[in-house]
Each structure stands twice: as C-alpha cells, then as structure tokens.
Design an enzyme around this catalytic site. Structure first.
Site, PDB file in Angstrom:
ATOM      1  N   ASP A 191      40.551 120.313 -66.207  1.00  0.00           N
ATOM      2  CA  ASP A 191      41.237 121.215 -65.283  1.00  0.00           C
ATOM      3  C   ASP A 191      42.548 120.583 -64.832  1.00  0.00           C
ATOM      4  O   ASP A 191      42.794 119.381 -65.037  1.00  0.00           O
ATOM      5  CB  ASP A 191      40.348 121.511 -64.070  1.00  0.00           C
ATOM      6  CG  ASP A 191      39.060 122.213 -64.462  1.00  0.00           C
ATOM      7  OD1 ASP A 191      39.129 123.206 -65.201  1.00  0.00           O
ATOM      8  OD2 ASP A 191      37.979 121.747 -64.044  1.00  0.00           O
ATOM      9  N   HIS A 245      40.697 123.688 -71.788  1.00  0.00           N
ATOM     10  CA  HIS A 245      40.304 124.090 -70.428  1.00  0.00           C
ATOM     11  C   HIS A 245      38.791 124.208 -70.256  1.00  0.00           C
ATOM     12  O   HIS A 245      38.310 124.407 -69.129  1.00  0.00           O
ATOM     13  CB  HIS A 245      40.976 125.418 -70.055  1.00  0.00           C
ATOM     14  CG  HIS A 245      41.535 125.419 -68.670  1.00  0.00           C
ATOM     15  ND1 HIS A 245      40.906 124.798 -67.605  1.00  0.00           N
ATOM     16  CD2 HIS A 245      42.660 125.964 -68.153  1.00  0.00           C
ATOM     17  CE1 HIS A 245      41.615 124.973 -66.502  1.00  0.00           C
ATOM     18  NE2 HIS A 245      42.690 125.669 -66.805  1.00  0.00           N
TER      19      HIS A 245
END
Length: 444
Positions: free
Chosen positions: A418, A414
C-alpha cells in the site's frame, strides 16, 4: 536398442515452459552424454539443453520456435544396450494417442472441429492439460475446448491461453468441465473471486495493412517470452505507482571525487547506480514488507535481499540478480553490476545468475529518462526505476540554487503493498542518498 526421451528442463524456479530456438543436432546424429542438443529460450534466460545419454538422435519431436511446458518431450535418442522389444514399448508409452488409434481403427469418425486438436489425450481418451494451462484457464474463466493448440500434437500451451486472454475467447459455461488433472501435484494459486468474474476480454488483434516500404520484423523467441511475462504481470498484478524527488548533490560530488582513482585502482567503474542499489538494499532490510511476493492465499516475505537489475541488449531485456545485496559494499556491488552486464552482452550469463530475485532496480536514467512507470518483474511485488540525474533549481535553506536532482519511480503490486509502507520505504531511500558524503559513506 532402447529409446530414451529428452524432456524440456526447468531452467528457473518460476519457469514453466521454454521455446526451442535452434536445434543443434538432426535425426541420425550421434551424440555423447552432455553434448548440447538445442538452444532454449525462456522469459528469464537462454540456455543449451544437454543430452542425458550417449546414442543416436531418433526423432526431433519439437519444432524450432515451438513452446513446450517443462517436462514435455522434445526429442528421442536411441541408446545402445537394450533390446528392440524394450525400445518398442518405450515408443508406445510416449505416444499413447497413436497406440489408441492402432488398437481401435474402426471407431466411428468424429466430425472435424473448427479448431486444432486442443490437447494430448491419455489412453482412456481423457483430455490432459499442464498445471500452468489449467490454472490460467480457471483464473480467467476460459473454456479450453475453444482454444486452438499450437503445442506438440495440438496441445494447448500456456502461450495459447495468454493469446486467448489478450485476443478474446468465449467464456466457459457455468457447468463444470470434466478435465483430468495431471498426475503430478498441482499447486493452486487462488485468484480473488471478483477478479475471475470480471476478467476482461480484449478485442481480436486488428489486421494491419502494409504499404510499400513497410518492414515486417519477425517476433523472436526472446521477444515472445518477454511479452508473455509482461502480459502476465499486468494481467495478474494490480499496478500502482509512486514517485519521489531526491537531491543527490552530495552523492554526485562524492562519487566524482573518487571515480578516477577508483577506476585506476580497481579496474572497473564506480557508477552512480552502485550507490542507488546499495541504498535500496539497506532500505529493504529496514522495510522487509517491500521484499515480498503474492502467493494466492498468503504473502511470502523473503528473507534474502536479492536485487534483480535490468540489463538491455539490442533486442531483449535480462534481469540478472545481485544476491544478498545488503551484505555487500558499494565496491562489491559495482563490481557485480559490471560483471553481470558484461555477461549479458556477451551471451555468457548463466541460468542460476537470474534466479532468486526478490526486488528489481532498473537504471532507466542511463538512456535519459526522467520519469517512467515500470512493469513489475513477476512474481515480485515492486520495481524501482532510477531516472536521470539532472541539474535543476531547488530551494535549499530558503535560497534557490542549482542542485543535482533525480526522480525515483516505484511500481507496486497493490495486492501486497500500500501507499503508506511504500512511501516510508521511498523516504528512507531518499534519506540515505541525500546523506551520502565522504564523512558518512564508505565504498569499501
């Protein structure tokens, strides 16, 4: 005679250490240049370390099962053609701690510490640590003086620091610790400040009592290397997870219509996995951000699409690489999958066949899994799990029918990726697979 050093080689572009699994020579053995000296294991590959000289083995510095950083001395060889005076000088240079002890034997003894010697010192008495050890300690706010070393001469290795992260160690005081950096340049990988401040420390590993009939299985070097790499990935990369459902009925029908004639003509199988790998390569070309890596203060978007494929043996997992997968046909990918898997299972996989991977595809469906969350193959940014193809009822054009369905499960870093971009990537893979038919897909 002259004493030459054999050092731990770098067996991969991101490999920082290796474990001596087996010595193939002993002290006193005569070896020729390029003769194998030892078998070494890393988290990427098993390989033999060749001799750089012809001569007689003088000393085995590293023990079997010991992990050393790249560049550390593993053994010494007595080479013909140099004077004994030169040889003595070489020995002294490789053992500065012993030399210092001989020069100043009457120094006041230091009180014994509760742990082993933490690192090798240079002639000035300053502690030296490898770049990997320094970086891990700084990122996790660890005091290296509190970590017992298991390396050569009590040196703290990267494995020792990872064990400290997993099992807990007192954090460093705010005051800076005077540690001399190695002479070679160190590339710093900056971690977010919040991550350093809140790095968790796990409780010490519990002592598990054993009972009659319990079996204790020693942890092999390969298993230790896998554990170390997985721990690093989970600790450094914040994992997120997505899944998409794909109707691959058209693909199943197309592949089944070809598999017999293909096997007879080509001599190897046309697997479903080859179609999935090709679809992933095509989607990565259209969404290159997925083909990226975290590099501290920047993200590196890789130009080449090199797909790592997970291949398991009875006690280990290897990830050979299909280079430039986007440029290969389905037939070419199927051939390469077969060849790489065969090399893994026969122990013939070479180090360079595991280098340069930019994204990993794992065929978890081969053993019946229908949903899983893979650990990212560090330093890549994502791994895709291809699950089992199963027949399930599905609604098609307003009617319920039995379809061949598969789940694609994506684990992502992350920091780099995304949900929006990963959702579009998975959607494109789904579109390619659902439109795999005789009319619009060519395996050659």
């Amino acid at each position: 005679m002259m004493i030459e050093n054999i050092k731990m080689p770098q067996l991969g572009e991101s490999v920082t250490e290796g474990t001596i699994s087996t010595w193939l020579v002993k002290v006193g053995d005569r070896v020729n240049k390029y003769d194998p000296l030892a078998e070494v294991m890393t988290d990427k590959v098993n390989a033999e370390v060749p001799s750089s000289f012809s001569g007689v083995i003088k000393e085995l510095i590293a023990n079997e099962g010991e992990t050393l950083a790249v560049g550390e001395i593993i053994c010494t060889i007595e080479v013909e053609g140099a004077s004994s005076e030169v040889a003595a000088t070489t020995i002294e240079e490789t053992k500065p701690a012993e030399k210092a002890a001989l020069v100043a034997p009457a120094q006041t003894p230091v009180a014994a510490a509760p742990v082993q010697t933490i690192a090798k010192t240079d002639e000035s008495g300053k502690v030296r640590f490898s770049p990997a050890v320094l970086r891990l300690a700084q990122e996790n706010n660890l005091d290296l003086s509190l970590i017992p070393g298991t390396g050569n001469e009590g040196r703290v290795t990267r494995k020792d620091v990872l064990n400290a992260i997993a099992n807990g160690v007192p954090q460093a005081a705010p005051a800076p610790v005077a540690v001399e950096a190695p002479a070679q340049p160190v590339v710093a990988q900056t971690a977010p400040a919040a991550q350093v401040a809140t790095a968790p420390t796990a409780a010490p590993a519990p002592v598990i009592p054993t009972a009659v009939g319990d079996i204790e299985i020693p942890v092999t070097g390969v298993r230790k290397a896998i554990a170390s790499n997985m721990l690093r990935s989970k600790h450094e990369a914040p994992h997120a997870w997505m899944m998409i459902e794909v109707d691959v009925t058209n693909l199943v029908n197309y592949r089944n219509s070809l598999k017999d004639s293909f096997k007879k003509k080509e001599g190897f199988s046309l697997t479903f996995f080859a179609f999935f790998v090709k679809a992933v390569a095509q989607a990565l070309k259209e969404y290159p951000m997925i083909n990226s890596m975290w590099a501290g203060d920047k993200i590196i978007q890789k130009k080449d699409i090199n797909l790592s494929i997970a291949v398991a043996t009875d006690d280990a997992l290897f990830v050979p690489v299909i280079k430039n997968a986007d440029e290969k046909t389905i037939k070419g990918i199927a051939r390469e999958i077969t060849e790489l898997a065969t090399k893994v299972r026969t122990g013939k996989l070479k180090s360079d066949e595991m280098q340069g991977g930019t994204f990993t595809v794992n065929n978890t469906g081969s053993f019946g899994s229908v949903q899983s969350a893979g650990i990212i193959n560090y330093p890549q940014a994502a791994i895709l799990q291809i699950e089992s193809i199963v027949k399930r009822p599905a609604v098609v054009n307003g009617m319920i029918g039995v379809r061949d369905m598969v789940n694609l499960c994506l684990s992502l870093d992350h920091r780099v990726l995304d949900g929006f971009i990963c959702g579009k990537f998975l959607g494109r893979v789904k579109e390619i697979l659902e439109n795999t038919t005789k009319e619009n897909t060519n395996v050659y």
